[in-house]
Design an enzyme around this catalytic site. Structure first.
Site, PDB file in Angstrom:
ATOM      1  N   SER A 152      74.415  46.611  60.070  1.00  0.00           N
ATOM      2  CA  SER A 152      74.173  45.440  59.236  1.00  0.00           C
ATOM      3  C   SER A 152      74.290  45.773  57.765  1.00  0.00           C
ATOM      4  O   SER A 152      74.291  46.945  57.366  1.00  0.00           O
ATOM      5  CB  SER A 152      72.765  44.879  59.507  1.00  0.00           C
ATOM      6  N   SER A 182      75.903  42.896  64.172  1.00  0.00           N
ATOM      7  CA  SER A 182      75.731  43.114  62.738  1.00  0.00           C
ATOM      8  C   SER A 182      75.161  41.878  62.046  1.00  0.00           C
ATOM      9  O   SER A 182      75.643  40.764  62.239  1.00  0.00           O
ATOM     10  CB  SER A 182      77.082  43.486  62.122  1.00  0.00           C
ATOM     11  N   ASP A 210      75.252  40.480  58.653  1.00  0.00           N
ATOM     12  CA  ASP A 210      75.946  40.602  57.370  1.00  0.00           C
ATOM     13  C   ASP A 210      75.640  39.353  56.550  1.00  0.00           C
ATOM     14  O   ASP A 210      76.236  38.288  56.777  1.00  0.00           O
ATOM     15  CB  ASP A 210      77.453  40.750  57.585  1.00  0.00           C
TER      16      ASP A 210
END
Length: 348
Positions: free
Chosen positions: A237, A275, A277
Site C-alpha cells: 500500500s 493494495s 493506494d
C-alpha cells in the site's frame, strides 16, 4: 540522503527550498517512532506521522480538501466526509493498519481538548487517518501504538525539514523489497504572465511492490548488490498526502490527486489487488471559519482552462515519484519481529 544528492533528478519543474512538503508555507510534520523489543522475537517497529495543514486551530479554520482512491484495500477514517464537504478540519494522521483506532482516539482527544465546544454547542469533528500494513517488521497484533502517541506526534510537528525514511509511520514499511517508509518532495509552479509562484508538496508512506516491480533502470542506479532475502509488504500500500498553496476547489484538488497515480505508476506500481493506494490533498490558500454569521462566502480559485493547471498536474506526478524514491533513498536497514530485516536500497 535525498535522491537528488545521488545525482538522480526527477522531472523538469524546480523544487522548493528543502524539497519537502513543508515548503508549502504553514504545513508542519511530526513523527513518533517506536523501536522496542517485546520479547520472544516480538518487536514494536512502527510509529505515527502527523501532517498539519497549518499551525492554527484546524477545527476553527478548516482547509479545502479532497481524496482520491486509486485502489481501495485500505482502512482510512474520515474520507467520506472530506469528499462530501470538501474540507479538512483535523491533522492528517498516518500509522499502521491496526493502530488506526488508537490514533483516531488520540487525535480526537487532542482536538477535543483544544475545542471544548465540539459535540456540545456545535457539531462533531471529522478525524482523518490513513494506514499501511507493517506486519513484516512490526508485531502488529501487540497493538504497540497508543492514543498518547498520536497526541505526542501532533505536538512535535514542526515546519522544519521533516525526517524521512524509517521514521514515524514509516518505521516498519517496505518498498519494492527494500526498506521504505516516509518520503517527501516539492515543486514550484509559476503562473504565466505574472509573478505568482505556487508550491506543491508531497509526503508518502511507501509500503508496496516487489523487487521485480521496481523500474530501477529508469533511474540509472548502479548495479545492485546481491541481496537474496527480500521482504515483500504484507499488503502493498501507499498513502500519499499532497499539499499546495494554489487556490483550488475541492473538485480541482481531486483532479490534482488523480495525477499522483502517474508518479506512483512510473516507479513500478500497478495498484495490486491487496493494495490501499490513497491520496489526500489539501490547499492552504483559504482558511474556512467554522463559526460565521454570514450566509455567503467568497473564494478565489484558478480557472481550469489556464496553462498553470497543466503545470500543477505535472507537479503532482513529479513530487509523488520523487517522494517515493526519497523514501527509499533516506531509509536505513531495519530489523524487526522474528529476526526479519528490510535492507536499505543499495544505491552505492
Amino acid at each position: 540522503m535525498k535522491i537528488r544528492e545521488r545525482g538522480i533528478v526527477i522531472g523538469r519543474l524546480p523544487v522548493g527550498e528543502e524539497n519537502c512538503i513543508t515548503d508549502v508555507k504553514g504545513v508542519k510534520v511530526g513523527h513518533v517512532t517506536l523501536d522496542i523489543p517485546l520479547g520472544e522475537g516480538e518487536h514494536a517497529c512502527t510509529g505515527v506521522t502527523a501532517i498539519l495543514p497549518h499551525e492554527k486551530n484546524l477545527f476553527k479554520q478548516k482547509v479545502v480538501g479532497a481524496s482520491y482512491v486509486l485502489n481501495g484495500f485500505g482502512k482510512t477514517t474520515g474520507l467520506v466526509q472530506v469528499d462530501e464537504l470538501g474540507l479538512i478540519e483535523s491533522p492528517i494522521m498516518l500509522t499502521n493498519t491496526f493502530a488506526v483506532p488508537a490514533v483516531t482516539q488520540g487525535t480526537l482527544e487532542h482536538m477535543l481538548e483544544g475545542n471544548p465546544e465540539i459535540g456540545d454547542t456545535t457539531g462533531t469533528i471529522n478525524i482523518v487517518v490513513g494506514e499501511c500494513n507493517d506486519s513484516r517488521l512490526n508485531s502488529i497484533r501487540k497493538l504497540p501504538i497508543q492514543p498518547k502517541h498520536a497526541v505526542e506526534c501532533i505536538k512535535k510537528a514542526s515546519s522544519n525539514v521533516s525526517l524521512e525514511g524509517a521514521v514515524g509511520a514509516g518505521k516498519g514499511m517496505i518498498c519494492f523489497g527494500y526498506k521504505g517508509g516516509i518520503g517527501s518532495s516539492s515543486r514550484l509552479v509559476k503562473e504565466e504572465n505574472s509573478n505568482l509562484t505556487y508550491t506543491l508538496g508531497c509526503i508518502v508512506l511507501s509500503n508496496f511492490g516487489s523487487k521485480d516491480d521496481f523500474q530501477s533502470d529508469n533511474y540509472k542506479v548502479v548495479k545492485q548488490k546481491e541481496i537474496t532475502d527480500f521482504l515483500k509488504p504484507a499488503d502493498g500500500s501507499i498513502m500519499i498526502v499532497l499539499a499546495t498553496d494554489a487556490p483550488l476547489s475541492s473538485r480541482q484538488l481531486k483532479r490534482l490527486a488523480k495525477r499522483c497515480g502517474i508518479g506512483l505508476g512510473r516507479t513500478g506500481s500497478h495498484f495490486s489487488n491487496g493494495s490501499g493506494d490513497i491520496v489526500i490533498a489539501f490547499s492552504t490558500a483559504h482558511k474556512i471559519p467554522h463559526f460565521s454569521s454570514e450566509n455567503m462566502e467568497t473564494r478565489e480559485q484558478l480557472r481550469d482552462d489556464q496553462p498553470i493547471m497543466n503545470s500543477l498536474f505535472q507537479g503532482a506526478a513529479e513530487v509523488t515519484e520523487e517522494a517515493i524514491l526519497n523514501s527509499l533513498s533516506q531509509a536505513e536497514t531495519t530489523a524487526g519481529r522474528m529476526g526479519n530485516t528490510a535492507y536499505a536500497f543499495p544505491f552505492d
